[in-house]
Enzyme design. Structure first.
Site, PDB file in Angstrom:
ATOM      1  N   TYR A 101       0.864  -1.193   0.000  1.00  0.00           N
ATOM      2  CA  TYR A 101       0.000   0.000   0.000  1.00  0.00           C
ATOM      3  C   TYR A 101       0.889   1.228   0.000  1.00  0.00           C
ATOM      4  O   TYR A 101       1.885   1.287   0.741  1.00  0.00           O
ATOM      5  CB  TYR A 101      -0.883   0.037   1.254  1.00  0.00           C
ATOM      6  CG  TYR A 101      -1.684   1.310   1.354  1.00  0.00           C
ATOM      7  CD1 TYR A 101      -2.960   1.392   0.798  1.00  0.00           C
ATOM      8  CD2 TYR A 101      -1.153   2.449   1.965  1.00  0.00           C
ATOM      9  CE1 TYR A 101      -3.687   2.569   0.854  1.00  0.00           C
ATOM     10  CE2 TYR A 101      -1.872   3.636   2.015  1.00  0.00           C
ATOM     11  CZ  TYR A 101      -3.140   3.688   1.459  1.00  0.00           C
ATOM     12  OH  TYR A 101      -3.843   4.862   1.500  1.00  0.00           O
ATOM     13  N   GLU A 185      -2.923   7.538  -4.547  1.00  0.00           N
ATOM     14  CA  GLU A 185      -2.849   6.271  -3.838  1.00  0.00           C
ATOM     15  C   GLU A 185      -2.706   5.118  -4.820  1.00  0.00           C
ATOM     16  O   GLU A 185      -3.343   5.127  -5.870  1.00  0.00           O
ATOM     17  CB  GLU A 185      -4.130   6.077  -3.007  1.00  0.00           C
ATOM     18  CG  GLU A 185      -4.187   4.767  -2.236  1.00  0.00           C
ATOM     19  CD  GLU A 185      -5.577   4.505  -1.657  1.00  0.00           C
ATOM     20  OE1 GLU A 185      -5.825   4.912  -0.507  1.00  0.00           O
ATOM     21  OE2 GLU A 185      -6.405   3.895  -2.357  1.00  0.00           O
TER      22      GLU A 185
END
Ligand code: GDP
Ligand code: MN
Length: 377
Positions: A101, A185
């Site tokens: 992530y 992201e």
């Protein structure tokens, strides 16, 4: 403004980040064609501006073009957290070895950006962040310096990302800076079995203040938006939020509108919406605002509460009069004008003498009358 995954993917690719081959379509037949072009197998992905698509069944692997068509048929039209799926992206499947992530977000309170990264990426990242915060690294970024190679190496080391991901970390930062984003992201950012670092999913939120520099995304509203009235208001550039009461509220300035909601509630009625026409509002804005509010069948009366400043009350009154020419007023309108040019504004409304337009001189009185009109039979 949030971008769709396929738009974020496009930006990532332009900045040299490896992304899967992919195409977008709004039809099952189109999905079959794309899967064929991708070599047969494809991941079919709902394009909606919300996360958790995988868990909701909006991300599915199809083994061949026929299955891609059937899968697209199932996903198109689905409702994911109030967002209707209008398009799907088909992507070439990637052989995932590990999911990471990474994101950059603006930390307003600290006046900096923050890199958030974890070696435990994927659909459970929220769970990881909540139960084991130590598995998620949070590294401040000085916006004047940005993510240099050294900074990228620091983020990778802190989060347990592979050393080779440092290059992608630098490029994701370049996406944020050059595309005027507030959030970038990649979840998951993966290492493939072939050892490549690939961004499998992307999210980008652009800074609305720089829309004029990012004209390529246009003013296209999010057509999948849950509330059609909010979508219509957004198309007109109005700051409108729908609530579930019966008194429509229009005011100038967020503070004044919020106080108006409170006063309406104190008078025993419930506000039907929040609509701030802002400073310098034109007659057109007033007309647009009334049109949107009157399209809500739950609205039984409308309260216009304006304190004239930059927007003079006579301009607001002109706007109301103009709106009355284009919108058929079917429910009572209570208007309170005060401040700059209030007397002139009131005179304009008196001259128009519309039977459903009532004037009040104080905010409390206006709210009382609007509440009464909305709740009395
Ligand atoms: P989200 O649920 O909205 O975040 O959608 P994602 O695009 O992140 O997909 C959800 C999950 O599907 C990912 O975390 C992966 O585990 C899986 N996934 C998506 N594409 C692929 C792929 O090409 N190969 C593999 N193996 N898994 C994938
Ligand atoms: Mn994801």
């Amino acid at each position: 403004m949030d971008l769709y995954e396929h738009q974020a993917r496009e930006l990532f690719a332009e900045h040299g980040i490896v992304v899967p081959r992919a195409e977008v379509t709004d039809s099952p037949a189109g999905a079959r064609e794309i899967a064929r072009r991708l070599g047969g197998r494809a991941v079919v992905k709902a394009q909606v501006k919300t996360g958790g698509r995988g868990k909701a069944g909006g991300v599915r692997l199809a083994a061949d073009p026929a299955e891609a068509e059937a899968t697209a048929r199932r996903i198109l039209g689905m409702d994911i957290k109030g967002h209707r799926v209008g398009t799907v992206m088909l992507a070439e499947p990637v052989d995932v070895e590990h999911e990471f992530y990474v994101s950059y977000v603006l930390d307003r309170a600290a006046g900096r950006f923050l890199a958030i990264a974890s070696a435990e990426g994927g659909t459970e990242i929220e769970e990881v962040a909540a139960t084991r915060p130590e598995a998620v690294a949070r590294i401040p970024i000085d916006p004047a310096v940005g993510v240099t190679s050294a900074k990228a190496a620091e983020i990778a080391a802190a989060a347990g990302l592979p050393t080779q991901s440092a290059d992608v970390l630098v490029r994701l930062w370049q996406v944020l800076v050059r595309e005027d984003a507030l959030l970038v992201e990649a979840n998951p950012l993966v290492r493939t079995r072939q050892g490549r670092i690939v961004a499998l999913d992307g999210k980008v939120t652009l800074d609305d203040n720089s829309r004029f520099r990012q004209a390529r995304w246009g003013d296209a509203p999010d057509t999948g938006r849950a509330d059609p009235l909010e979508a219509a208001a957004a198309e007109r550039g109005l700051n409108y939020v729908r609530l579930d009461g019966e008194v429509g509220v229009i005011g100038n300035g967020a503070g004044l509108v919020m106080s108006t909601l409170d006063v309406v509630a104190r008078c025993g009625a419930r506000p039907a919406n929040f609509l701030d026409i802002g400073g310098g509002a034109s007659a057109q804005v007033m007309a647009d605002g009334l049109t949107v509010i009157l399209s809500d069948p739950a609205v039984r009366s409308v309260l216009v509460n304006v304190f004239g400043g930059i927007t003079a009350c006579d301009a607001v009154a002109d706007g109301i009069v103009r709106a009355l020419d284009t919108v058929r007023l079917t429910r009572p309108l209570v208007v309170r004008l005060d401040g700059n040019n209030a007397a002139r504004g009131r005179a304009i409304l008196d001259d128009r003498a519309h039977p459903l337009v009532h004037q009040a001189t104080t905010m409390d009185d206006a709210a009382r009358r609007a509440a009464h009109l909305a709740t009395a039979h």
